[in-house]
Scaffold this active site. Structure first.
Site, PDB file in Angstrom:
ATOM      1  N   LYS A  67       0.594  -1.175   0.558  1.00 48.26           N
ATOM      2  CA  LYS A  67       0.077   0.098  -0.154  1.00 48.26           C
ATOM      3  C   LYS A  67       0.614   1.532   0.195  1.00 48.26           C
ATOM      4  O   LYS A  67       1.952   1.264   0.910  1.00 48.26           O
ATOM      5  CB  LYS A  67      -1.246   0.066   1.050  1.00 48.26           C
ATOM      6  N   CYS A  68       0.583   2.551  -0.512  1.00 49.35           N
ATOM      7  CA  CYS A  68       0.566   3.389  -0.294  1.00 49.35           C
ATOM      8  C   CYS A  68       1.931   3.795   1.150  1.00 49.35           C
ATOM      9  O   CYS A  68       0.974   3.511   2.037  1.00 49.35           O
ATOM     10  CB  CYS A  68       0.033   4.510  -1.234  1.00 49.35           C
ATOM     11  N   PRO A  69       2.364   4.739   0.964  1.00 50.20           N
ATOM     12  CA  PRO A  69       3.384   4.659   0.502  1.00 50.20           C
ATOM     13  C   PRO A  69       4.721   4.125  -0.685  1.00 50.20           C
ATOM     14  O   PRO A  69       5.575   4.290  -1.444  1.00 50.20           O
ATOM     15  CB  PRO A  69       4.161   5.732   0.593  1.00 50.20           C
TER      16      PRO A  69
END
Length: 74
Positions: free
Chosen positions: A12-14
């Protein structure tokens, strides 16, 4: 020249951008990397990252589970 394949599905981001930045730092200028992601925000983050760092986003492709990016190192 075949691209380096980098599977970042499930992150998942980042993390997709952070890991791609680190991988590109170890690569020679002009080399290609193909990044596979499932993070829905990567479709926004990767182009922004390439623009910020001066890499060429050669191709963006929608995949069954996310997106695939082909990036040429500056």
């Amino acid at each position: 020249m075949n691209p380096v394949v980098y599977d970042l599905r499930g992150l998942k981001c980042p993390f997709p951008v952070i890991k791609t930045r680190k991988k590109l730092a170890a690569m020679a200028s002009g080399m290609l990397i193909r990044v596979d992601t499932t993070d829905p925000l990567a479709v926004i983050d990767m182009p922004h990252f390439c623009n910020e760092d001066g890499h060429e986003l050669v191709e963006t492709e929608k995949t069954e589970s996310g997106h695939r990016f082909l990036i040429r190192k500056r």
